[in-house]
Design an enzyme around this catalytic site. Structure first.
Site, PDB file in Angstrom:
ATOM      1  N   HIS A   1      -5.273  -8.506   3.639  1.00 37.60           N
ATOM      2  CA  HIS A   1      -4.048  -7.967   3.592  1.00 37.60           C
ATOM      3  C   HIS A   1      -3.126  -8.395   4.871  1.00 37.60           C
ATOM      4  O   HIS A   1      -3.376  -8.762   5.846  1.00 37.60           O
ATOM      5  CB  HIS A   1      -4.033  -6.299   3.900  1.00 37.60           C
ATOM      6  CG  HIS A   1      -2.676  -5.581   3.669  1.00 37.60           C
ATOM      7  ND1 HIS A   1      -1.726  -5.438   4.620  1.00 37.60           N
ATOM      8  CD2 HIS A   1      -2.310  -4.828   2.673  1.00 37.60           C
ATOM      9  CE1 HIS A   1      -0.668  -4.903   3.835  1.00 37.60           C
ATOM     10  NE2 HIS A   1      -0.953  -4.422   2.609  1.00 37.60           N
TER      11      HIS A   1
ATOM     12  N   GLY B   1       6.626  -2.413   2.558  1.00 39.20           N
ATOM     13  CA  GLY B   1       7.059  -1.260   3.351  1.00 39.20           C
ATOM     14  C   GLY B   1       8.227  -1.344   3.654  1.00 39.20           C
ATOM     15  O   GLY B   1       8.876  -0.875   4.484  1.00 39.20           O
TER      16      GLY B   1
ATOM     17  N   GLY C   1       1.411   0.928  -1.325  1.00 38.97           N
ATOM     18  CA  GLY C   1       1.399   1.454   0.108  1.00 38.97           C
ATOM     19  C   GLY C   1       1.800   2.954   0.192  1.00 38.97           C
ATOM     20  O   GLY C   1       1.390   3.898  -0.099  1.00 38.97           O
ATOM     21  N   GLY C   2       3.257   2.946   0.203  1.00 34.84           N
ATOM     22  CA  GLY C   2       3.970   4.209   0.762  1.00 34.84           C
ATOM     23  C   GLY C   2       3.688   4.960  -0.393  1.00 34.84           C
ATOM     24  O   GLY C   2       3.468   6.179  -0.273  1.00 34.84           O
TER      25      GLY C   2
ATOM     26  N   SER D   1       6.618  -2.502  -2.218  1.00 30.29           N
ATOM     27  CA  SER D   1       7.502  -1.488  -2.321  1.00 30.29           C
ATOM     28  C   SER D   1       7.568  -1.029  -3.855  1.00 30.29           C
ATOM     29  O   SER D   1       8.847  -0.982  -4.397  1.00 30.29           O
ATOM     30  CB  SER D   1       8.882  -1.652  -1.973  1.00 30.29           C
ATOM     31  OG  SER D   1       8.991  -2.105  -0.560  1.00 30.29           O
TER      32      SER D   1
ATOM     33  N   GLU E   1      -1.024  -7.311   6.743  1.00 29.11           N
ATOM     34  CA  GLU E   1      -0.915  -6.555   8.238  1.00 29.11           C
ATOM     35  C   GLU E   1      -2.417  -6.907   8.826  1.00 29.11           C
ATOM     36  O   GLU E   1      -2.385  -7.157  10.055  1.00 29.11           O
ATOM     37  CB  GLU E   1      -0.946  -5.184   7.818  1.00 29.11           C
ATOM     38  CG  GLU E   1       0.514  -4.571   7.498  1.00 29.11           C
ATOM     39  CD  GLU E   1       0.447  -3.772   6.689  1.00 29.11           C
ATOM     40  OE1 GLU E   1      -0.487  -2.873   6.421  1.00 29.11           O
ATOM     41  OE2 GLU E   1       1.672  -3.268   5.868  1.00 29.11           O
TER      42      GLU E   1
ATOM     43  N   GLU F   1       1.127 -10.011  -2.729  1.00 30.75           N
ATOM     44  CA  GLU F   1       1.954  -9.343  -2.009  1.00 30.75           C
ATOM     45  C   GLU F   1       2.874 -10.030  -0.950  1.00 30.75           C
ATOM     46  O   GLU F   1       2.625 -10.347  -0.095  1.00 30.75           O
ATOM     47  CB  GLU F   1       1.153  -8.154  -1.104  1.00 30.75           C
ATOM     48  CG  GLU F   1       0.336  -7.479  -1.897  1.00 30.75           C
ATOM     49  CD  GLU F   1      -0.051  -6.129  -1.099  1.00 30.75           C
ATOM     50  OE1 GLU F   1       0.136  -5.151  -1.497  1.00 30.75           O
ATOM     51  OE2 GLU F   1      -0.624  -6.374   0.258  1.00 30.75           O
TER      52      GLU F   1
ATOM     53  N   ASN G   1      -3.460   1.968  -1.059  1.00 25.37           N
ATOM     54  CA  ASN G   1      -3.706   1.695   0.098  1.00 25.37           C
ATOM     55  C   ASN G   1      -3.114   2.535   1.326  1.00 25.37           C
ATOM     56  O   ASN G   1      -1.880   2.477   1.497  1.00 25.37           O
ATOM     57  CB  ASN G   1      -3.290   0.003   0.313  1.00 25.37           C
ATOM     58  CG  ASN G   1      -3.341  -0.241   1.821  1.00 25.37           C
ATOM     59  OD1 ASN G   1      -4.254   0.305   2.780  1.00 25.37           O
ATOM     60  ND2 ASN G   1      -2.963  -1.400   2.345  1.00 25.37           N
ATOM     61  N   TRP G   2      -4.165   3.411   1.754  1.00 28.43           N
ATOM     62  CA  TRP G   2      -3.474   4.588   2.614  1.00 28.43           C
ATOM     63  C   TRP G   2      -3.310   4.060   3.899  1.00 28.43           C
ATOM     64  O   TRP G   2      -2.606   4.743   4.615  1.00 28.43           O
ATOM     65  CB  TRP G   2      -4.410   5.773   2.486  1.00 28.43           C
ATOM     66  CG  TRP G   2      -4.688   6.574   1.345  1.00 28.43           C
ATOM     67  CD1 TRP G   2      -3.966   5.921   0.089  1.00 28.43           C
ATOM     68  CD2 TRP G   2      -5.529   7.506   0.948  1.00 28.43           C
ATOM     69  NE1 TRP G   2      -4.324   6.962  -0.836  1.00 28.43           N
ATOM     70  CE2 TRP G   2      -5.442   8.137  -0.411  1.00 28.43           C
ATOM     71  CE3 TRP G   2      -6.234   8.163   1.846  1.00 28.43           C
ATOM     72  CZ2 TRP G   2      -5.976   8.735  -0.804  1.00 28.43           C
ATOM     73  CZ3 TRP G   2      -7.031   9.386   1.167  1.00 28.43           C
ATOM     74  CH2 TRP G   2      -6.915   9.765  -0.256  1.00 28.43           C
ATOM     75  N   LYS G   3      -3.700   2.844   4.406  1.00 26.09           N
ATOM     76  CA  LYS G   3      -3.305   2.207   5.589  1.00 26.09           C
ATOM     77  C   LYS G   3      -3.866   3.183   6.671  1.00 26.09           C
ATOM     78  O   LYS G   3      -4.735   3.926   6.401  1.00 26.09           O
ATOM     79  CB  LYS G   3      -1.869   1.830   5.899  1.00 26.09           C
ATOM     80  CG  LYS G   3      -1.588   0.948   4.695  1.00 26.09           C
ATOM     81  CD  LYS G   3      -0.219   0.198   4.881  1.00 26.09           C
ATOM     82  CE  LYS G   3       0.465  -0.571   3.642  1.00 26.09           C
ATOM     83  NZ  LYS G   3       1.410  -1.210   3.917  1.00 26.09           N
TER      84      LYS G   3
HETATM   85  C1  PEP Z   1       0.764  -2.682   0.840  1.00 22.85           C
HETATM   86  O1  PEP Z   1       0.412  -2.278   2.100  1.00 22.85           O
HETATM   87  O2  PEP Z   1      -0.181  -3.298   0.120  1.00 22.85           O
HETATM   88  C2  PEP Z   1       2.022  -2.195   0.097  1.00 22.85           C
HETATM   89  C3  PEP Z   1       2.342  -2.867  -0.910  1.00 22.85           C
HETATM   90  O3  PEP Z   1       2.797  -1.503   0.788  1.00 22.85           O
HETATM   91  P1  PEP Z   1       4.046  -0.691   0.072  1.00 22.85           P
HETATM   92  O4  PEP Z   1       4.099  -0.294  -1.218  1.00 22.85           O
HETATM   93  O5  PEP Z   1       4.601   0.450   1.123  1.00 22.85           O
HETATM   94  O6  PEP Z   1       5.093  -1.893   0.230  1.00 22.85           O
END
Ligand code: PEP
Length: 253
Positions: free
Chosen positions: A100, A176, A236-237, A215, A102, A170, A12-14
């Site tokens: 999500h 994040g 994500g990251g 994470s 967010e 999640e 997920n590049w957000k």
């Molecule tokens: C996400 O946004 O779905 C996510 C899991 O982010 P991260 O891996 O950065 O925690």
């Protein structure tokens, strides 16, 4: 469907990456997949809307699939700034993330909206990745399982099948933050989700993929992927570089 679903690792590049970086990232992931050949894992990248077409071209023929990060519930019409599931499919995508945390936090999306978005995804023949997860306060209060159960009940379409829907657990406090749920916490929630899916969807509930997100990175991916009822990850990251994303794919194999 088998009780041992094929894993999915989704990046997920957000709201990250301008065109040049996005294209380089897509090309990097595509090159890793091409070098790996046929692998027992679906690999997905989810760039921002405006990059879908370019990224579609960059990953074409590599085995890497394309997804979007949300969709509107309608097909078309007067919805300034929104993008429909049909438009996403038209860019070559096969998946869309819905609900999500967010989106739930920034745009007030509730379970009913998330369900409607997942139904829109199905209408456009997209796979829906339905995200659920408790906040830190809800976990501390001992309510993690109840929250997840209620989000699942409200967010999953009745027509969900193992072929058209993926669940992503999640925990909000792990997204994040660098804090990852431990494998006991992940197992407890994923087992609970599986039980609920089987109770509602029967055999399809056994075949539905349940991803962990929060994470995840190369250093913890092996342990997380080994947990029963973890069928991949939403990343994500670590998805923003091919070098940090690909080891997570390898951990899922
Ligand atoms: C996400 O946004 O779905 C996510 C899991 O982010 P991260 O891996 O950065 O925690």
């Amino acid at each position: 469907m088998s009780a041992n679903p094929r894993p999915l690792v989704a990046g997920n590049w957000k709201m990250n990456s301008l065109r040049a970086d996005a294209n380089a990232l897509a090309a990097g992931v595509a090159a890793k997949h091409k070098a790996a050949g046929e692998i027992a894992c679906d690999v997905l990248v989810c760039p921002p809307f405006h990059l879908l077409t370019e990224v579609s071209a960059a990953v074409a023929g590599s085995g890497v699939q394309l997804g979007a990060q949300t969709c509107h519930t309608g097909v078309s019409g007067a919805h300034t700034g929104d993008v429909s599931a049909e438009m996403i499919a038209d860019c070559g995508a096969t998946y869309v993330i819905v609900g999500h945390s967010e989106r739930r936090a920034d745009h007030g999306e509730d379970d009913a909206t998330v369900k409607a978005r997942a139904e829109a995804a199905h209408r456009a023949s997209l796979n829906a990745i339905v995200c659920i997860g408790e906040t830190e306060g809800e976990r501390d209060a001992g309510n993690a399982l109840n929250v997840v159960e209620s989000q699942l009940a409200g967010s999953m379409p009745d027509a969900a099948t193992a072929a058209n829907t993926v669940v992503a657990y999640e925990p909000v406090w792990a997204i994040g933050t660098g804090r990852t749920a431990n494998t006991d916490e992940i197992k407890e929630v994923h087992d609970h989700i599986r039980k609920i899916l089987v109770a509602r969807f029967g055999d399809d509930g056994n075949g539905m993929r349940i991803l962990y997100g929060g994470s995840m990175k190369a250093e913890n991916a092996d342990g997380i992927m080994a947990v029963e009822n973890v069928n991949g990850g939403l990343i994500g990251g670590a998805a923003l570089k091919a070098e940090t994303f690909w080891p997570i794919v390898e951990a899922a194999l």
